[in-house]
Design an enzyme around this catalytic site. Sequence first.
Site, PDB file in Angstrom:
ATOM      1  N   GLU A   1      22.906  54.253  54.831  1.00 29.47           N
ATOM      2  CA  GLU A   1      24.247  53.592  55.038  1.00 29.47           C
ATOM      3  C   GLU A   1      25.613  52.488  54.730  1.00 29.47           C
ATOM      4  OE1 GLU A   1      28.157  53.491  57.227  1.00 29.47           O
ATOM      5  OE2 GLU A   1      26.212  52.250  57.367  1.00 29.47           O
TER       6      GLU A   1
ATOM      7  N   ASP B   1      18.929  52.467  58.843  1.00 24.17           N
ATOM      8  CA  ASP B   1      19.702  51.672  58.604  1.00 24.17           C
ATOM      9  C   ASP B   1      20.205  50.316  59.087  1.00 24.17           C
ATOM     10  OD1 ASP B   1      21.284  53.572  57.547  1.00 24.17           O
ATOM     11  OD2 ASP B   1      21.558  51.048  56.265  1.00 24.17           O
TER      12      ASP B   1
END
Length: 454
Positions: A156, A92
Amino acid sequence: MTAVPIAETVASLLPRAKAELTELVAYQSVADPAQFPKSECEAAAAWVARALGAEGFTDVAVLDTPDGTQSVYGFLPGPAGAPTVLLYAHYDVQPPLDEAAWVSPPFVLTERDGRWYGRGAADCKGGFIMHLLALRALKANGGVPVNIKVIVEGSEEQGTGGLEQYAEAHPDLLTADAIVIGDTGNFRVGLPTVTASLRGMTLLRVQIDTLEGNLHSGQFGGAAPDALAALIRVLDSLRAEDGSTTVDGLAADATWDGLAYPEEEFRKDAKVLDGVGLIGEGSVADRVWARPAVTVLGIDCPPVVGATPSVQAGARALISLRVPPGQDAAEATKLLAAHLEAHAPWGARVAMEQIGQGQAFQADVTSPAYMSMAEAMRVAYPGEEMQASGMGGSIPLCNTLAALYPQAEILLIGLSEPEAQIHAVNESVSPEELERMSVTEALFLANYAESKRH
């Protein structure tokens, strides 16, 4: 196993690595469905799973984590009796921010001036490619000498804790003798660096309300309490005159004992405009690695274009507080919330929502695995010795792993040196750093396996 074949193999694999990073960067994998479709993250997770499967990983699984995102796991068996090393990255990415400010499209990997530009190129899609390069180099030169687990996280950057919660519910999944977090980086290009500490973080959304609805500023302005003005006062209370973070009750006087960060170097790295001073007091290293730091990430209020002459009834902001090692993030969150409420003027109503939180992390750089890493860096970066620095950012998973596996040695390396401009526009990765850090990781795995045999 010698260093030269490893380095030659990695160099030969760079064109393939660039092609793969191009594919991975193309996914707009921002883990916020309010900004980008969830399908973009799911497609990136599927790409990572296919890549692991193609490398011979078994038990490849796309894990649905409690925050609604996906992490990807895989296991690559090594020789009998070999230690197990867990390799971490995340797919991500941060939002691209102002896409018009990018010289090239943020989700199109573009080579320019010897660097590869694209969102996630360094943080941290490039980190996953680094792991693949290291493993391929080992496989081409006698085999991977340890058992490998890979975990690639999907949230994250949002700090919503999905993988942490999943790991706590499945504690056997990520057990390892050593853990390599491939999400930090070198102090500068060409200087091999391990990260000794990470600041934790908390994210709070604060809403200020003063009126039932907006009012005409000519008819009511001057007496009607303005929610936007109240919010501005609250946010201003978070900084002293010199710009230091001031949260009531939160200590902000710790010092950093380690690698120095010269002020002029910091000004260059941060691209501070001529004539503009730095904020805070103490050394730069104190300020960015050892002390709390508050940042207003965004404000919801009327934009200048289209604004009407109105007293605002409500306004809100998203506030980030970085929390250094030695301070508890949960306690810092409570202090921040209490501060915001206490400093709201005129009896304005204050509502808060916690968006994310993660604890700070302190590594033991004297552990045996770090000796293996130091030797690997010495070879991959001729003439340089491994340095240990702090990092102002946060990787919430680190403390979860440390608590679940207290016997495991945790090492933090990666591709995010200052020129990478992670989280900003025009993020990039140095292909030379990708090459050298991939060689470093391959040599570390070989060194670590050898150390465990003695």
